[in-house]
Enzyme design. Structure first.
Site, PDB file in Angstrom:
ATOM      1  N   CYS A   9       0.988  -1.166   0.023  1.00 25.55           N
ATOM      2  CA  CYS A   9      -0.037   0.045  -0.014  1.00 25.55           C
ATOM      3  C   CYS A   9       0.933   1.195  -0.046  1.00 25.55           C
ATOM      4  CB  CYS A   9      -0.963   0.078   1.251  1.00 25.55           C
ATOM      5  SG  CYS A   9      -2.379   0.972   1.000  1.00 25.55           S
ATOM      6  N   CYS A  88      -4.613  -0.989  -1.640  1.00 29.00           N
ATOM      7  CA  CYS A  88      -5.195   0.443  -1.490  1.00 29.00           C
ATOM      8  C   CYS A  88      -6.461   0.357  -2.189  1.00 29.00           C
ATOM      9  CB  CYS A  88      -4.343   1.478  -2.224  1.00 29.00           C
ATOM     10  SG  CYS A  88      -3.530   0.704  -3.567  1.00 29.00           S
ATOM     11  N   CYS A  96      -2.350   3.304  -6.517  1.00 26.47           N
ATOM     12  CA  CYS A  96      -1.653   1.988  -5.912  1.00 26.47           C
ATOM     13  C   CYS A  96      -0.189   1.839  -6.518  1.00 26.47           C
ATOM     14  CB  CYS A  96      -2.554   0.877  -6.259  1.00 26.47           C
ATOM     15  SG  CYS A  96      -4.157   0.679  -5.440  1.00 26.47           S
TER      16      CYS A  96
END
Length: 167
Positions: A9, A88, A96
Site C-alpha cells: 500500500c 489500496c 496504488c
C-alpha cells in the site's frame, strides 16, 4: 519451500500492515508455509496506532513491525516473492503502487480495501473501521491459505486469486 507474499500500500501504515499480520498469524495457526511481508511505495515511517490496536486485540504480536519501503524487496538478499498483493482502494482513486520486483516475476493481484484511517465518528469510528477491515482482510487471507499453493500452475493460481478479489 515457503510461499512469500509481499503486501503493498502506498504508506505501509495500515491496510498492508493489517494484511501482513493476518496472513502470518493465520498461516502459523494452520501450519502453512506462507510468509507475509508488507511495504509501501512512499512509506510514512510510522504505523497507524489503530492498525496495531486491531491486530493486538486479535491476539497478534506486532513486535518488530515497521513502515518500510518496497525497495527492501528488490535487493538480491530479499526473500524470493511468489505473490504481490496491493490493498489500496482503487475505487477511491487512490494511487496504488506498481511493483516491478528484483528476482523473477511474482504473480500480482489487487485486493482493495477502503482506507479505515478516513472513517468518520472520531476514535470509536476509526476503531470500528480498522476492526472491520482486519476482518475483511482475514477472510481473504483464509481463502488464500485454502488454495493448494504447491500444486496450482501459475494460470490457475492467478485465476483463483482474481476470484478471491471478487469475493
Amino acid at each position: 519451500m515457503s510461499f512469500n507474499v509481499l503486501i503493498l500500500c502506498t504508506h505501509n501504515s495500515a491496510r498492508s500492515v493489517l494484511s501482513e499480520g493476518m496472513l502470518n498469524h493465520l498461516a502459523a495457526r494452520l501450519g502453512k508455509e506462507v510468509r507475509a511481508f508488507s511495504a509501501g511505495s512512499a512509506p510514512s515511517g510510522r504505523l497507524n496506532p489503530f492498525a496495531l490496536e486491531a491486530l493486538q486485540a486479535a491476539g497478534i504480536d506486532t513486535a518488530g513491525y515497521r513502515s518500510k519501503s518496497w525497495d527492501e524487496f528488490t535487493k538480491p538478499e530479499a526473500p524470493p516473492l511468489s505473490l504481490v498483493i496491493t490493498v489500496c482502494d482503487s475505487a477511491a482513486s487512490e494511487a496504488c503502487p506498481v511493483f516491478f520486483g528484483g528476482q523473477g516475476q511474482p504473480l500480482k493481484v489487487h485486493w482493495g480495501y477502503p482506507d479505515p484511517s478516513n472513517a468518520e465518528g472520531g476514535e470509536e469510528g476509526k476503531r470500528r473501521a480498522f476492526e472491520l477491515t482486519r476482518q475483511a482482510i482475514g477472510y481473504r487471507m483464509l481463502q488464500l491459505l485454502a488454495l493448494p499453493l504447491a500444486t496450482l500452475d501459475r494460470a490457475a493460481l492467478k485465476q483463483a486469486l482474481d476470484d478471491i478479489a471478487r469475493s
